[in-house]
Design an enzyme around this catalytic site. Structure first.
Site, PDB file in Angstrom:
ATOM      1  N   GLY A  32       0.799  -1.227   0.000  1.00 57.45           N
ATOM      2  CA  GLY A  32       0.000   0.000   0.000  1.00 57.45           C
ATOM      3  C   GLY A  32       0.824   1.265   0.000  1.00 57.45           C
ATOM      4  O   GLY A  32       0.289   2.357  -0.190  1.00 57.45           O
ATOM      5  N   CYS A  89     -27.443  -9.216 -16.584  1.00 53.53           N
ATOM      6  CA  CYS A  89     -26.873  -8.793 -17.866  1.00 53.53           C
ATOM      7  C   CYS A  89     -27.864  -9.103 -18.992  1.00 53.53           C
ATOM      8  O   CYS A  89     -28.419 -10.202 -19.069  1.00 53.53           O
ATOM      9  CB  CYS A  89     -25.556  -9.536 -18.102  1.00 53.53           C
ATOM     10  SG  CYS A  89     -24.872  -9.306 -19.768  1.00 53.53           S
ATOM     11  N   CYS A 138     -26.058 -12.041 -21.207  1.00 50.89           N
ATOM     12  CA  CYS A 138     -25.718 -13.376 -20.707  1.00 50.89           C
ATOM     13  C   CYS A 138     -26.453 -13.722 -19.424  1.00 50.89           C
ATOM     14  O   CYS A 138     -26.208 -14.766 -18.839  1.00 50.89           O
ATOM     15  CB  CYS A 138     -24.216 -13.517 -20.516  1.00 50.89           C
ATOM     16  SG  CYS A 138     -23.611 -12.683 -19.031  1.00 50.89           S
ATOM     17  N   CYS A 178     -22.682  -6.959 -19.100  1.00 49.72           N
ATOM     18  CA  CYS A 178     -21.451  -7.173 -18.355  1.00 49.72           C
ATOM     19  C   CYS A 178     -20.395  -6.193 -18.827  1.00 49.72           C
ATOM     20  O   CYS A 178     -20.184  -6.017 -20.025  1.00 49.72           O
ATOM     21  CB  CYS A 178     -20.898  -8.575 -18.617  1.00 49.72           C
ATOM     22  SG  CYS A 178     -21.792  -9.877 -17.810  1.00 49.72           S
ATOM     23  N   CYS A 215     -18.665 -12.267 -20.208  1.00 53.30           N
ATOM     24  CA  CYS A 215     -19.966 -12.282 -20.864  1.00 53.30           C
ATOM     25  C   CYS A 215     -19.968 -13.257 -22.052  1.00 53.30           C
ATOM     26  O   CYS A 215     -20.864 -14.074 -22.207  1.00 53.30           O
ATOM     27  CB  CYS A 215     -20.299 -10.866 -21.332  1.00 53.30           C
ATOM     28  SG  CYS A 215     -22.044 -10.632 -21.754  1.00 53.30           S
TER      29      CYS A 215
END
Lengths: 258, 235, 305
Positions: free
Chosen positions: C32, C241, C244, C266, C272
């Protein structure tokens, strides 16, 4: 009342090259005591304040602060992390210009809440309730809580700055000309507010001001500075009613009578 | 009766640095003591230094020479050389003072001005206010004024607030600087009554009263301040 | 091979790669923490992922398989260009398949398909400093990180709740890494924040213009900041979606016409397409004749040449 001071200052000096900022200043400050430092511009009072609040490192001398555990710690030997922690928990600093002490682009509530969040408060509802409480204590309407200080008047900004500083229950507050630049009526309100808060919370404070009326109203003790040196110190009413040093006599005799 | 305050060989002068440093002697060789349960009065013409003596005893004026021994918290303290912090403690616990004029604070009500010394000594604010109400009523200050800041009051009204503020506490020593100067006869009598009550309670009072009647009514002893004129010391 | 002979492998010279690798190693060692590095001029403008490209160029080897996505899509300009760039300067195999990629460079998304140990996710980062919008001084923000003074981060979230009644930050949502440094996860939607937490893949972040690199090593705690009474939540979508029928994935709105017609699909195109290849069909999926189990034409693995 404890028998030990909160702050012990010994032979504190700050030089800027060959110029004197403040020279050989010593005093003790007890809990609940308000000390006024007066003098004209360039007398070294702001240098002294900045050294005491560790915003500046002095050239020589010591300052010890009694921590909440009762132990004295030498301020200039603390790590920066410790000093910064002290500054945002146990100390406050009220700037003459509120813009220096506030975040002008975040709301009043967040300005007050920042110190709480800095010490780990993670409950929005509680932080906000505390902010509301503090705004009311400094006489700012609750419905201004989400406004930015940019939209506030000078007096309101100064009161917000005070709330922001006092929210963590500090024991020592530094104030640099807290009423400077405000209208007289706004000044009176602020002074009264400060006076009440200092008494109610038992705060110790060091107030730098060039205004002797402010010193008389807020402080029990005062130091008069000239050319970086303390020329006179004592009880505020004693110094003002029976000034001994030539410079203090000049200061006192220069007050305009209303 | 105990002697809570002893003044010995106190001298005071003013050095006027703005006037080429000329020295104005005020008093010298001031020596006296006051007793509990008595009202001692400082006498002498204007300018003899009565007020200056009172102010030195309160720590308001610095003392050039001598000692002011005060019985404070079961010990003896020399007020003339005490630290500011000690002077503040003495003012809070031991020596009360009614000044000639009230110094007002913006926005603080008359009631709270009177109650403040009690609150400083640790009393509950509401209990202190109750006592303040009683005292203001006794001094005939109209009730409608209690909640107002005294800045706009008349001289007599301000003085009554001032007296109430001085008399509300149980300080063992009380200094009075012309407390009756701007009062009418009725209120003058109230003050005389308050002083008598303080005496009965064992308080040592030291005062300046120009008003002959009041002085006659309250004084147990009069100290002539002209005896402390600076020139006399040399003689 | 002739056209790559003019470049060192993966464009950057070896000294630069060593310098960047050192920064990456330091970043991994201090999860980080923003490591400054000497960002190079790249043959593309700032804002096009120069930080991510330099990180990828420094870690990529001839045997790696590279996937590049831009907002989840393999087929947008940025993704196509960067993929082409590495094919040209490193001659590595490229793919759109999340599972087979060894390095995935991304702008603003983490793939839906769970990442596995050994994979490296490289984020393109525009502004690495999470405290920047509240504290403009770099000297001060560095000090705040050093001293762990993160109260200001919550000030931002407080402001959100005060203004909107809830935490309205939806992307670049600040996280605390391994209980120490507060980090900007780059402008990924906060939907992806939980995927960073204890991910088996190595996550590297490169900011070219700001000259910072930071990292989240595998299996590192990544916790989104929040309030006790306003806990962190990811976005939810009230419909699957349109192509899909996937649920619990991040959806993009696609405008279909100029009469207000739109659909949600998606954002992860690879995910997808795979689902559609496996026979999942959304309510707006076109009639196609793909045989379940075979990969559609648009998805491909291009081996190194």
């Amino acid at each position: 009342m404890t028998d030990e001071p909160l702050l012990r200052v010994a032979a504190l000096s700050k030089f800027y090259g060959s110029r004197v900022g403040c020279d050989n200043v010593s005093f003790d400050l007890w809990p609940g005591e308000v000390l006024a430092v007066v003098g004209e511009s360039g007398s070294g009072k702001t240098t002294l304040l900045n050294c005491l609040s560790t915003r500046l490192l002095p050239s020589s001398g010591t300052a010890s602060y009694r921590m909440r555990d009762g132990q004295f710690r030498e301020l200039y030997r603390m790590s920066e992390a410790e000093r910064r922690f002290l500054m945002r928990t146990d100390w406050g600093f009220v700037h003459q210009n509120p813009a220096d002490g506030l975040r002008m682009t975040v709301s009043a509530g967040a300005n007050v809440g920042e110190r709480l969040m800095a010490v780990g408060d993670r409950h929005y509802g509680k932080i906000r309730a505390t902010a509301v409480d503090w705004l009311s204590r400094v006489e700012i309407d609750e419905d201004r809580i989400d406004d930015e200080p940019r939209a506030f008047s000078g007096g309101m900004r100064q009161r917000l700055q005070i709330a922001r500083n006092l929210v963590t229950g500090p024991r020592l507050v530094f104030m640099d000309e807290p009423t400077g630049g405000l209208d007289v009526s706004v000044q009176a309100r602020l002074l009264d507010l400060l006076r009440g808060l200092v008494t109610d919370l038992g705060l110790a404070a060091i107030v730098v001001t060039h205004d002797l009326a402010v010193a008389r109203l807020l402080s029990q003790r005062m130091m008069v500075m000239k050319d970086g040196r303390v020329v006179e110190s004592g009880l505020t009413d004693r110094v003002l009613d029976d000034p001994r040093a030539p410079y203090t006599q000049l200061l006192v005799s220069s007050i305009l009578q209303v | 009766m105990p002697t809570p305050l002893v003044v010995s060989d106190v001298a005071k002068s003013f050095t006027m640095h703005l006037r080429d440093g000329i020295n104005l002697p005020v008093v010298a060789g001031v020596s006296f003591s006051i007793k509990a349960g008595e009202c001692t009065v400082l006498g002498g013409p204007s300018g003899a230094g009565k007020s200056s003596i009172l102010k030195m005893l309160y720590g308001n004026y610095a003392v050039d020479e001598g000692q002011i021994i005060v019985m404070h918290e079961d010990g003896l303290v020399d007020l003339a050389h005490a630290s500011p912090r000690t002077v503040l403690a003495i003012r809070r616990q031991t020596i009360g003072y009614v000044s000639q004029f009230l110094r007002t604070v913006p926005r603080v009500s008359a009631l709270d001005v009177v109650a403040e010394p009690l609150v400083e000594r640790g009393e509950e604010r509401e209990a202190a206010r109750d006592k303040a109400r009683a005292l203001l009523a006794k001094l005939n200050l109209p009730e409608k004024l209690w909640a107002l800041p005294p800045a706009t009051f008349s001289g007599g009204e301000q003085q009554r607030v001032n007296i109430a503020r001085g008399f509300i506490t149980a300080h063992p020593i009380l200094l009075l600087d012309e407390p009756t100067a701007s009062l009418d006869a009725t209120n003058r009598d109230v003050v005389i009554e308050l002083i008598a009550a303080k005496k009965a309670a064992g308080v040592a009072l030291l005062g300046i009263f120009h008003d002959h009647e009041v002085r006659e009514a309250v004084a147990d002893r009069i100290i002539d301040v002209t005896a402390f004129a600076p020139g006399k010391l040399a003689a | 091979m002739t056209d790559i002979a003019t470049y060192n492998f993966a464009y950057l010279d070896e000294q630069t790669k060593r310098m960047i690798r050192r920064a990456i190693l330091k970043g991994i060692a201090i999860p980080g923490y923003q490591v400054p590095f000497a960002s190079r001029e790249m043959p593309m403008p700032y804002g096009w992922g120069t930080g991510g490209v330099q990180v990828t160029a420094s870690i990529i080897g001839p045997d790696d398989v590279l996937k590049v996505i831009d907002q989840g899509a393999d087929d947008t300009t940025n993704a196509v260009s960067i993929r082409a760039f590495f094919r040209k300067v490193a001659n590595v195999a490229v793919t759109t398949d999340t599972a087979t990629a060894t390095i995935i460079q991304t702008r603003h998304r983490i793939p839906e398909h769970p990442l596995t140990a050994g994979q490296v996710l490289v984020f393109q980062v525009p502004i690495p400093e999470p405290l920047r919008f509240l504290e403009p001084r770099e000297t001060e923000t560095r000090k705040m990180h050093a001293l762990e003074e993160y109260g200001l981060m919550h000030v931002k979230l407080y402001e959100d709740i005060a203004k909107h009644g809830r935490i309205a930050t939806t992307y670049a949502y600040p996280v605390k890494v391994e209980g120490r440094y507060v980090m900007d996860p780059s402008p990924t939607p906060k939907f992806d924040n939980p995927k960073m937490h204890r991910s088996p893949a190595l996550q590297l972040f490169g900011a070219g213009r700001e000259k910072r690199i930071y990292a989240v090593p595998p299996f590192t705690d990544v916790v989104s900041l929040d309030f006790e009474d306003h806990p962190f939540e990811v976005q939810t979508f009230d419909q699957p979606c349109a192509l899909c029928a996937a649920e619990n994935v991040y959806l993009d709105e696609v405008i279909l016409d100029d009469h207000g017609g739109h659909m949600f699909v998606c954002s992860d195109t690879d995910h997808c397409e795979k689902r559609r290849a496996d026979g999942h069909r959304g309510h707006l999926a076109p009639e196609t004749h793909t045989v379940p189990g075979t990969h559609p034409a648009s998805e491909k693995m291009e081996p190194a040449q």
